[in-house]
Design a protein around this motif. Sequence first.
Motif, PDB file in Angstrom:
ATOM      1  N   GLU A  27      74.783  12.068   3.919  1.00 58.83           N
ATOM      2  CA  GLU A  27      73.603  11.595   3.195  1.00 58.83           C
ATOM      3  C   GLU A  27      73.645  12.084   1.741  1.00 58.83           C
ATOM      4  OE1 GLU A  27      68.710  12.106   3.273  1.00 58.83           O
ATOM      5  OE2 GLU A  27      69.952  12.878   4.913  1.00 58.83           O
ATOM      6  N   THR A  28      73.339  11.182   0.818  1.00 60.26           N
ATOM      7  CA  THR A  28      73.232  11.551  -0.586  1.00 60.26           C
ATOM      8  C   THR A  28      71.846  12.112  -0.866  1.00 60.26           C
ATOM      9  OG1 THR A  28      74.770   9.798  -1.262  1.00 60.26           O
ATOM     10  CG2 THR A  28      73.357  10.734  -2.972  1.00 60.26           C
ATOM     11  N   ILE A  29      71.797  13.297  -1.442  1.00 57.74           N
ATOM     12  CA  ILE A  29      70.521  13.894  -1.853  1.00 57.74           C
ATOM     13  C   ILE A  29      70.447  13.730  -3.369  1.00 57.74           C
ATOM     14  CG2 ILE A  29      69.077  15.957  -1.821  1.00 57.74           C
ATOM     15  CD1 ILE A  29      69.840  14.817   0.957  1.00 57.74           C
ATOM     16  N   ARG A  30      69.645  12.775  -3.786  1.00 54.08           N
ATOM     17  CA  ARG A  30      69.629  12.352  -5.182  1.00 54.08           C
ATOM     18  C   ARG A  30      69.394  13.526  -6.135  1.00 54.08           C
ATOM     19  NH1 ARG A  30      66.325   7.041  -6.677  1.00 54.08           N
ATOM     20  NH2 ARG A  30      67.907   6.285  -5.214  1.00 54.08           N
ATOM     21  N   GLY A  31      70.253  13.601  -7.153  1.00 57.78           N
ATOM     22  CA  GLY A  31      70.114  14.626  -8.172  1.00 57.78           C
ATOM     23  C   GLY A  31      70.657  15.984  -7.776  1.00 57.78           C
ATOM     24  N   ILE A  32      71.134  16.109  -6.529  1.00 58.17           N
ATOM     25  CA  ILE A  32      71.616  17.421  -6.070  1.00 58.17           C
ATOM     26  C   ILE A  32      73.048  17.326  -5.552  1.00 58.17           C
ATOM     27  CG2 ILE A  32      71.243  19.364  -4.512  1.00 58.17           C
ATOM     28  CD1 ILE A  32      68.285  18.630  -4.456  1.00 58.17           C
ATOM     29  N   GLY A  33      73.225  16.613  -4.439  1.00 55.75           N
ATOM     30  CA  GLY A  33      74.558  16.564  -3.835  1.00 55.75           C
ATOM     31  C   GLY A  33      74.549  15.811  -2.523  1.00 55.75           C
ATOM     32  N   TYR A  34      75.076  16.445  -1.468  1.00 53.08           N
ATOM     33  CA  TYR A  34      75.243  15.755  -0.190  1.00 53.08           C
ATOM     34  C   TYR A  34      74.891  16.662   0.987  1.00 53.08           C
ATOM     35  CZ  TYR A  34      77.790  12.389  -3.023  1.00 53.08           C
ATOM     36  OH  TYR A  34      78.129  11.472  -3.981  1.00 53.08           O
ATOM     37  N   LYS A  35      74.580  16.013   2.100  1.00 52.28           N
ATOM     38  CA  LYS A  35      74.265  16.728   3.332  1.00 52.28           C
ATOM     39  C   LYS A  35      74.877  15.971   4.500  1.00 52.28           C
ATOM     40  CE  LYS A  35      70.198  16.198   5.248  1.00 52.28           C
ATOM     41  NZ  LYS A  35      68.750  16.290   5.557  1.00 52.28           N
ATOM     42  N   PHE A  36      75.481  16.716   5.434  1.00 50.13           N
ATOM     43  CA  PHE A  36      75.959  16.110   6.667  1.00 50.13           C
ATOM     44  C   PHE A  36      74.818  16.188   7.681  1.00 50.13           C
ATOM     45  CE2 PHE A  36      78.280  15.342  10.510  1.00 50.13           C
ATOM     46  CZ  PHE A  36      79.356  14.553  10.139  1.00 50.13           C
ATOM     47  N   LEU A  57      80.416  22.092  -4.058  1.00 51.55           N
ATOM     48  CA  LEU A  57      81.556  21.409  -3.441  1.00 51.55           C
ATOM     49  C   LEU A  57      82.783  21.460  -4.348  1.00 51.55           C
ATOM     50  CD1 LEU A  57      79.685  18.355  -1.895  1.00 51.55           C
ATOM     51  CD2 LEU A  57      80.701  20.280  -0.656  1.00 51.55           C
ATOM     52  N   LEU A  58      82.572  21.300  -5.649  1.00 55.01           N
ATOM     53  CA  LEU A  58      83.684  21.419  -6.592  1.00 55.01           C
ATOM     54  C   LEU A  58      84.329  22.795  -6.498  1.00 55.01           C
ATOM     55  CD1 LEU A  58      82.405  19.698  -9.872  1.00 55.01           C
ATOM     56  CD2 LEU A  58      84.467  19.112  -8.615  1.00 55.01           C
ATOM     57  N   ASP A  59      83.488  23.811  -6.462  1.00 56.44           N
ATOM     58  CA  ASP A  59      83.984  25.185  -6.434  1.00 56.44           C
ATOM     59  C   ASP A  59      84.716  25.486  -5.127  1.00 56.44           C
ATOM     60  OD1 ASP A  59      84.079  27.968  -7.513  1.00 56.44           O
ATOM     61  OD2 ASP A  59      82.859  28.358  -5.740  1.00 56.44           O
ATOM     62  N   PHE A 108      89.783  15.843   3.383  1.00 57.47           N
ATOM     63  CA  PHE A 108      89.704  16.654   4.597  1.00 57.47           C
ATOM     64  C   PHE A 108      88.862  17.907   4.354  1.00 57.47           C
ATOM     65  CE2 PHE A 108      91.167  20.186   7.194  1.00 57.47           C
ATOM     66  CZ  PHE A 108      91.112  19.654   8.478  1.00 57.47           C
ATOM     67  N   GLU A 109      89.132  18.609   3.263  1.00 60.33           N
ATOM     68  CA  GLU A 109      88.398  19.838   2.949  1.00 60.33           C
ATOM     69  C   GLU A 109      86.919  19.560   2.725  1.00 60.33           C
ATOM     70  OE1 GLU A 109      89.735  23.329   2.540  1.00 60.33           O
ATOM     71  OE2 GLU A 109      90.816  22.191   4.039  1.00 60.33           O
ATOM     72  N   LEU A 110      86.602  18.469   2.040  1.00 57.11           N
ATOM     73  CA  LEU A 110      85.198  18.102   1.821  1.00 57.11           C
ATOM     74  C   LEU A 110      84.475  17.845   3.135  1.00 57.11           C
ATOM     75  CD1 LEU A 110      84.981  15.680  -1.253  1.00 57.11           C
ATOM     76  CD2 LEU A 110      83.717  17.803  -0.915  1.00 57.11           C
ATOM     77  N   LEU A 111      85.088  17.051   4.005  1.00 54.99           N
ATOM     78  CA  LEU A 111      84.470  16.732   5.281  1.00 54.99           C
ATOM     79  C   LEU A 111      84.288  17.987   6.118  1.00 54.99           C
ATOM     80  CD1 LEU A 111      83.403  14.648   7.293  1.00 54.99           C
ATOM     81  CD2 LEU A 111      85.761  14.293   8.071  1.00 54.99           C
ATOM     82  N   LYS A 112      85.291  18.861   6.128  1.00 51.80           N
ATOM     83  CA  LYS A 112      85.209  20.094   6.912  1.00 51.80           C
ATOM     84  C   LYS A 112      84.055  20.974   6.439  1.00 51.80           C
ATOM     85  CE  LYS A 112      88.197  23.491   6.357  1.00 51.80           C
ATOM     86  NZ  LYS A 112      89.455  24.286   6.406  1.00 51.80           N
ATOM     87  N   GLU A 171      82.185  17.138 -14.417  1.00 51.63           N
ATOM     88  CA  GLU A 171      83.138  16.280 -13.722  1.00 51.63           C
ATOM     89  C   GLU A 171      82.760  16.103 -12.253  1.00 51.63           C
ATOM     90  OE1 GLU A 171      84.933  14.660 -15.440  1.00 51.63           O
ATOM     91  OE2 GLU A 171      85.479  15.770 -17.218  1.00 51.63           O
ATOM     92  N   THR A 172      81.463  16.119 -11.973  1.00 46.09           N
ATOM     93  CA  THR A 172      81.016  15.984 -10.583  1.00 46.09           C
ATOM     94  C   THR A 172      81.276  14.589 -10.028  1.00 46.09           C
ATOM     95  OG1 THR A 172      78.778  15.518 -11.414  1.00 46.09           O
ATOM     96  CG2 THR A 172      79.255  17.788 -10.750  1.00 46.09           C
ATOM     97  N   ARG A 173      81.640  13.646 -10.885  1.00 37.14           N
ATOM     98  CA  ARG A 173      82.018  12.310 -10.407  1.00 37.14           C
ATOM     99  C   ARG A 173      83.204  12.408  -9.441  1.00 37.14           C
ATOM    100  NH1 ARG A 173      81.981   7.094 -12.730  1.00 37.14           N
ATOM    101  NH2 ARG A 173      82.473   5.631 -11.050  1.00 37.14           N
ATOM    102  N   THR A 174      84.016  13.434  -9.630  1.00 36.34           N
ATOM    103  CA  THR A 174      85.147  13.668  -8.728  1.00 36.34           C
ATOM    104  C   THR A 174      84.677  13.746  -7.281  1.00 36.34           C
ATOM    105  OG1 THR A 174      86.303  14.904 -10.450  1.00 36.34           O
ATOM    106  CG2 THR A 174      87.033  15.263  -8.193  1.00 36.34           C
ATOM    107  N   VAL A 175      83.598  14.505  -7.042  1.00 33.24           N
ATOM    108  CA  VAL A 175      83.058  14.646  -5.686  1.00 33.24           C
ATOM    109  C   VAL A 175      82.573  13.295  -5.174  1.00 33.24           C
ATOM    110  CG1 VAL A 175      81.263  15.726  -4.283  1.00 33.24           C
ATOM    111  CG2 VAL A 175      82.402  17.043  -6.066  1.00 33.24           C
TER     112      VAL A 175
END
Length: 227
Positions: free
Chosen positions: A214-223, A176-178, A157-161, A188-192
Amino acid sequence: IVEDEVNIQSLITYNLETAGYKVNSFSDGEEILKEINSSIPDLFIIDLMLPGIDGLEVCRNLKQNSQTKDIPIIILTAKSEEFDKVLGLELGADDYITKPFSPREFVARIKALFRRVKKISPSTDIEILKHGNILINCTRREVYKSREKIDLPLKEFELLKILIKNKGNVLSREILLDKVWGFDYPGETRTVDVHIRHIRQKIEDDDSNPLYIETIRGIGYKFNDTN
C-alpha cells in the motif's frame, strides 16, 4: 565500466583502483557484450549514452543472460535524462549515478552496493517469510506466488523482504533507501517508487489496485497484514 567519454572513464578507473578494485574499461556496448563470453565481473557500471548499442540495450541484454542476470548494474546518466534513468531501473539496474558526480561519493556508493550483496550469503539456517500466497525463502533468495517462482532482482527482493518483515508498519522512502541501497542520497526517492512498481507487477493480481503493498501518500509504503 562501459563509458565512451575518455576523461570520465579514466576518472572512474583511477578512483576505483585507488580504492582497491580491479577495473576493466570499455568504450561501447558491443565490447562488453563480447567480453562477458569469457570474463564475468562483480559489477557493471554502464553509461546510458553509448555509441552503437546504447546503455539501456546493454542492461536489457545483461539481465536476459543467465550468467549475468544477477550481477549488480549501476547506470551513469546526465541530469537531463530522467526518463532514461527511470527506464534503466525498470530494466533491472540496481542504482544510478548522475553526472557530474563526486569521485568520493561514487566510490562510497560502490562500497555500499557491495556491502548489500555480501550480506546475502549461504546459511545453514533456512529463513522463510510467508504472507497470503507470497512465500520468501531468504536463505536461497527465492520468491514464490501461489507456489510459482517469481524472478526478482536483488534490490526488488530486498525491498519485498523488508516490507514483509515490517508488515503493518509504514516505512518511509528514505528508510527504504537506507536499508536497501545502504547509502543516503536525498531527492532520489523515485528509485524506490520504480522498484515498488516493478514488485507489484509481479506479486499483485492487479498491480493498479494492489492488495499487498500500500502507498502511504507523502510518506512511503506499507505491506498490509490484513490480506
